[in-house]
Design an enzyme around this catalytic site. Structure first.
Site: not given
Ligand code: BES
Ligand code: ZN
Ligand code: MN
Length: 498
Positions: A265, A270, A277, A288, A347, A349, A351
């Site tokens: 990824k 992000d 966010k 990210d 968010d 994204e 996946r």
């Molecule tokens: N890049 C983030 C995950 C992340 C969070 C990485 C903290 C490193 C530190 C990912 O894209 C994300 O935002 N995931 C969301 C998913 C949710 C919206 C289903 C999450 O983990 O909150």
């Molecule tokens: Zn992300």
């Molecule tokens: Mn995200």
């Protein structure tokens, strides 16, 4: 900050000048040559050890300014504890700790006696691991520090390692150096800010692996549109910076052998997109692309040590931004696989990027196994913190190989479950799959989503959101970005696919 400027190996003898590092096992047990060095201090070492209560306990240090008559400037005695219990992890950590000590002393040159003895068994691999620890410890992200370099007075350090078999040690270090360089490359990519490292610039970094004999192919928007990668492109459409898909191929194995495929990824930043966010801590999302960085670093390590294996790296590079053209919650896209995805949260994204990268990789390269790495979910931090990456797999044999590589490399993994019932959580009435699975088990539902795009290939997913950056500093990493994954992937290839 002190950098490790030069490392050389030579035949073990008693150094006559400069800063000298020797090892001491429990009970102040020294090797014969170290004993000779200590004798130059005329009982000074024994006395200092008594006064300081130093007995050679693991990770203890006795740092002495040597008396005038001894010739040497400084003697650093490093405690090993019980030598027969030492692992590769320990030798790496020792290397880091010794470097830190030399850095503190502002040493410009130092000689480390790694002669071993009857009691202290020291293989060439252990020596190489020690040097790797020193090298990784010496890493600092200071590209943008314009002042400190002149101010802190620290000079670069030249390290001479004295061993019984310099030729063998040099050869072992050749392998470990390629791995160390891969880790440092990954750290640099993760630390680099997103204004400097966009998808195009990241792809260029991947292209630089051509120097090592890696074949690199970069797909742009046009090619990805043709391949119908609407899931990846949907994430990218909110950014003015165009996406890239970089493919790296190392053909070190037998012609025709199905490759190991590594998929990363690479979200260069992000913001969350329209599901934006909160501002606090958002700067961390420059990291990210930690999965993509680990894949590039691993390819560097594998090619650098000329591994006899066929390995392919595929990284999806995009920026997730809110914009007039950004995708919306509720949008439905058709991925390259033909499956439709309902986007409930922009968010989630990573996946979406991986859905197309995984499908493309398995369809085009028919890999023997496929492993993706991604800073995928905050939930994996809730489950495992910064100390283990989450492992998910549709194949127990592959999972076990990864767990053993994790142990051997010192990059820990913890397996989490997948199942039909968890899989149901990403069903939606509006499309084939949705990109979020509700409040609970967020890392698992993310993995269930990915599994649908792995198409029965033995596949594993490593959620490295907790380990790629922000982990507590340790003996071999003082940087925000850790380079997690490079040593693990290299180990897996070395142990099972060469
Ligand atoms: N890049 C983030 C995950 C992340 C969070 C990485 C903290 C490193 C530190 C990912 O894209 C994300 O935002 N995931 C969301 C998913 C949710 C919206 C289903 C999450 O983990 O909150
Ligand atoms: Zn992300
Ligand atoms: Mn995200």
């Amino acid at each position: 900050m002190t950098k490790l400027a030069k490392i050389s190996f030579s035949k073990a003898d008693a150094p006559k000048r400069g800063v000298v590092v020797i090892l001491a096992a429990d009970g102040l047990n020294l090797g014969t040559i170290a004993e000779e060095v200590a004798s130059g201090l005329e009982g000074g070492l024994k006395r200092a050890a008594d006064i300081a209560g130093f007995t050679g306990k693991k990770k203890s240090v006795l740092d002495l300014v040597a008396p005038a008559g001894s010739g040497i400037d400084r003697l650093v005695v490093f405690g090993l504890g019980k030598p027969e219990e030492l692992t590769q992890d320990d030798w790496r950590a020792f290397g880091g700790a010794v470097f830190a000590q030399l850095q503190k002393a502002k040493a410009e040159a130092a000689t480390v006696l790694l002669e071993g003895s009857d009691e202290i068994e020291l293989s060439n691999e252990a020596v190489a691991e020690f040097v790797m620890g020193a090298k990784l410890r010496s890493y600092a992200f200071d590209t943008y520090k314009t002042k400190a370099k002149e101010d802190d007075g620290a000079k670069d350090l030249k390290l001479t390692v004295k061993v019984l078999d310099p030729k063998g040690a040099r050869k072992a270090w050749g392998v470990s150096e390629a791995i160390s360089d891969g880790v440092i490359l990954a750290r640099n990519l993760v630390n680099e800010p997103a204004n400097v490292l966009g998808p195009v610039e990241f792809a260029k970094k991947a292209q630089e692996l051509e120097k090592l004999g890696v074949e690199v192919e970069i797909l742009g928007e046009k090619e990805m549109k043709k391949l119908k990668m609407a899931a990846l492109l949907g994430v990218a459409q909110g950014s003015v910076r165009p996406p890239r898909l970089a493919v790296m191929r190392w053909n070190g194995g037998k012609k025709g052998d199905a490759p190991v495929a590594l998929v990363g990824k690479g979200v260069v930043f992000d913001t969350g997109g329209i599901s934006i966010k909160p501002a606090g801590g958002m700067e961390e999302m420059k990291g990210d692309m930690g999965g993509a960085a680990a894949v590039v670093g691993a390819m560097h390590a594998i090619a650098g040590r000329k591994a006899k294996a066929n390995v392919i790296g595929v990284i999806g590079l995009v920026e997730n931004m809110p914009d007039g053209n950004a995708q919306r919650p509720g949008d439905i896209v058709t991925a390259m696989s033909g499956s439709t995805i309902e986007i409930l949260n922009t968010d989630a994204e990573g996946r979406l990027v991986l859905a197309d990268a995984l499908w493309y990789t398995q369809e085009k390269y028919k890999p023997a196994i496929m492993i993706d790495l991604a800073t995928l979910t905050g939930a994996v931090l809730v489950a495992l913190g910064n100390l283990n990456a989450g492992l998910f797999s549709n194949n127990d044999e592959l999972a076990d190989k990864l767990l053993s590589a994790a142990k051997a490399s010192g990059e820990p993994l913890w397996r989490l479950p997948l199942s039909k019932d968890y899989d149901k959580l990403v069903d939606t009435p509006n499309a084939d799959v949705k990109n979020t699975g509700g409040r609970w088990a967020g890392s698992i539902t993310a993995a269930q989503f990915l599994q649908r795009f792995a198409n029965d290939v033995p596949w594993a997913h490593l959620d490295i959101a907790g380990t790629a950056f922000g982990a507590p500093k340790d003996e071999i990493c003082q940087s925000w970005a850790s380079g997690y994954g490079v040593r693990l992937l290299n180990q897996l290839v070395a142990d099972h696919y060469e």
